[in-house]
Design an enzyme around this catalytic site. Structure first.
Site, PDB file in Angstrom:
ATOM      1  N   TYR A  21      39.648  44.819  60.624  1.00 47.21           N
ATOM      2  CA  TYR A  21      38.743  44.114  59.722  1.00 47.21           C
ATOM      3  C   TYR A  21      37.722  43.291  60.519  1.00 47.21           C
ATOM      4  CZ  TYR A  21      37.012  40.835  56.269  1.00 47.21           C
ATOM      5  OH  TYR A  21      36.175  40.071  55.475  1.00 47.21           O
ATOM      6  N   GLU A  43      37.553  38.140  47.597  1.00 42.68           N
ATOM      7  CA  GLU A  43      37.392  36.753  48.050  1.00 42.68           C
ATOM      8  C   GLU A  43      37.829  35.779  46.962  1.00 42.68           C
ATOM      9  OE1 GLU A  43      36.894  35.554  50.982  1.00 42.68           O
ATOM     10  OE2 GLU A  43      36.097  37.264  52.077  1.00 42.68           O
ATOM     11  N   TRP A  51      43.605  34.981  53.897  1.00 39.69           N
ATOM     12  CA  TRP A  51      42.940  36.276  53.815  1.00 39.69           C
ATOM     13  C   TRP A  51      43.903  37.421  54.064  1.00 39.69           C
ATOM     14  CZ3 TRP A  51      39.589  38.635  51.314  1.00 39.69           C
ATOM     15  CH2 TRP A  51      39.020  39.835  51.738  1.00 39.69           C
TER      16      TRP A  51
END
Length: 189
Positions: A21, A43, A51
């Site tokens: 990522y 998000e 995350w």
């Protein structure tokens, strides 16, 4: 396992999905409305969590929300949203799940008004990524006047889970902002 490259300090190099990522997505400009919608929803789902919790569930989110097809998400029925409350692959928070349909509808209205969500979103940064080169993670803000303005406008348009801090993370994720620290190999890109 480390490959010898220096990365931003938030990357846990023992987790390949995190490394991938960081190396291939975070800070890379996105102009595809489907992916912009996906990242906006992810998000928002992260609110109050880390995350990694969301990143590990990304495929489950894609399956639960029709690969983030905006029109399909806007058309989700109450029963379909309620069924998502039993999907242990995603975060089962009723407000976050309901925000997918709500935000999809607002997203489509923005597309209609501006021609694309991409055109709307990138207008907040003058069409070009804001390239910062913080020395350390402590130098990276949680929000900025741009994320404040974007948050205020999206809320006015009916979206939820779009606070300024969430939107600054979103701006980083989709490349409106490039906050790779100066020592990171991605900072040279």
């Amino acid at each position: 396992m480390s490959d010898g490259r220096t990365r931003c300090g938030w990357v846990n190099e023992s987790k390949p999905h995190y490394v991938h990522y960081h190396d291939h997505e975070w800070g890379v400009p996105v102009h595809d409305d489907r992916l912009l919608f996906e990242m906006l929803i992810l998000e928002g789902a992260q609110a109050g969590l880390n995350w990694e919790t969301i990143l590990k569930r990304r495929d489950a989110y894609r399956a639960a929300f029709k690969n983030f097809d905006v029109a399909a998400c806007a058309a989700l029925s109450d029963a379909e949203l309620e069924a998502r409350m039993h999907d242990d692959g995603i975060i089962r928070n009723r407000l976050k799940i309901a925000s997918v349909r709500k935000n999809a509808r607002a997203f489509m209205a923005i597309q209609k008004e501006f021609g694309s969500f991409d055109a709307y979103l990138w207008g907040f940064v003058g069409g070009q990524p804001l390239r910062n080169r913080p020395q350390t993670l402590r130098d990276v803000p949680a929000s900025t006047p741009v994320s404040d303005a974007l948050s205020k406008d999206l809320k006015k348009r009916g979206m939820s889970f779009v606070g300024s801090t969430i939107l600054y993370a979103y701006m980083q994720a989709v490349g409106l902002v490039d906050d790779h620290v100066a020592s990171c190999f991605r900072a040279a890109k």
